[in-house]
Design a protein around this motif. Sequence first.
Motif, PDB file in Angstrom:
ATOM      1  N   ALA A 164     -52.363  10.590 -53.943  1.00  0.00           N
ATOM      2  CA  ALA A 164     -53.283  10.121 -54.980  1.00  0.00           C
ATOM      3  C   ALA A 164     -52.667   8.961 -55.759  1.00  0.00           C
ATOM      4  N   ARG A 165     -51.380   9.035 -56.048  1.00  0.00           N
ATOM      5  CA  ARG A 165     -50.712   7.948 -56.762  1.00  0.00           C
ATOM      6  C   ARG A 165     -50.668   6.683 -55.913  1.00  0.00           C
ATOM      7  N   ILE A 166     -50.463   6.832 -54.613  1.00  0.00           N
ATOM      8  CA  ILE A 166     -50.457   5.668 -53.721  1.00  0.00           C
ATOM      9  C   ILE A 166     -51.846   5.032 -53.698  1.00  0.00           C
ATOM     10  N   MET A 167     -52.884   5.855 -53.675  1.00  0.00           N
ATOM     11  CA  MET A 167     -54.250   5.315 -53.699  1.00  0.00           C
ATOM     12  C   MET A 167     -54.493   4.548 -55.006  1.00  0.00           C
ATOM     13  N   ALA A 213     -55.438   0.559 -55.407  1.00  0.00           N
ATOM     14  CA  ALA A 213     -56.552   0.044 -56.211  1.00  0.00           C
ATOM     15  C   ALA A 213     -56.050  -0.985 -57.221  1.00  0.00           C
ATOM     16  N   ALA A 214     -54.925  -0.699 -57.857  1.00  0.00           N
ATOM     17  CA  ALA A 214     -54.359  -1.654 -58.816  1.00  0.00           C
ATOM     18  C   ALA A 214     -53.979  -2.958 -58.118  1.00  0.00           C
ATOM     19  N   THR A 273     -55.365  -4.226 -55.437  1.00  0.00           N
ATOM     20  CA  THR A 273     -56.602  -4.945 -55.142  1.00  0.00           C
ATOM     21  C   THR A 273     -57.086  -5.684 -56.392  1.00  0.00           C
ATOM     22  N   GLY A 274     -57.003  -5.023 -57.541  1.00  0.00           N
ATOM     23  CA  GLY A 274     -57.375  -5.678 -58.797  1.00  0.00           C
ATOM     24  C   GLY A 274     -56.482  -6.861 -59.104  1.00  0.00           C
ATOM     25  N   ALA A 275     -55.185  -6.704 -58.897  1.00  0.00           N
ATOM     26  CA  ALA A 275     -54.239  -7.803 -59.145  1.00  0.00           C
ATOM     27  C   ALA A 275     -54.481  -8.958 -58.176  1.00  0.00           C
ATOM     28  N   GLU A 276     -54.832  -8.629 -56.955  1.00  0.00           N
ATOM     29  CA  GLU A 276     -55.124  -9.673 -55.970  1.00  0.00           C
ATOM     30  C   GLU A 276     -56.377 -10.452 -56.400  1.00  0.00           C
ATOM     31  N   ASN A 277     -57.369  -9.746 -56.906  1.00  0.00           N
ATOM     32  CA  ASN A 277     -58.581 -10.411 -57.406  1.00  0.00           C
ATOM     33  C   ASN A 277     -58.259 -11.303 -58.602  1.00  0.00           C
ATOM     34  N   THR A 278     -57.411 -10.824 -59.503  1.00  0.00           N
ATOM     35  CA  THR A 278     -56.996 -11.620 -60.661  1.00  0.00           C
ATOM     36  C   THR A 278     -56.281 -12.885 -60.209  1.00  0.00           C
TER      37      THR A 278
END
Length: 134
Positions: free
Chosen positions: A27-30, A34-35, A37-42
């Motif tokens: 769950a922590r890896i997931m 997700a984080a 992916t958000g950083a990549e979008n930023t």
Amino acid sequence: RPIEKIAAQEPASATVAAQPVDPALSARIMAVQAALTGAENTLQQALTAAAAPAPAAERGSEAWVANQQGISDLVRAQAGLRSIDDDIGALAADVAQARVGGGDTAALGAQLATLRQRINDLAAGAQAEIDKRR
């Protein structure tokens, strides 16, 4: 000697079945995925918003200000990647601890390695863009 006979009768090595790993690690890896992916979008937004590199622009000019803003946005995005890399380091320590405890962590280790490579690639790209603007 009797002790040598006993030792010869014992199996050379015992195979220990791998234990299941705590689902909280997955769950922590997931969450880290997700984080990331958000950083990549930023980072992508910072690249899109950044003006064309203008390292030779006259100090104080509009082009220079836009260039500095682009550098700031890229550095901020890069810092987000570093923070996630720190999270991956902490997770890697927990996965190693689970492995020591007999857990089957091969898949988790591979996921972390993939995430770390992705971060390294993104950070290198961000740094290249920053360098173009300096």
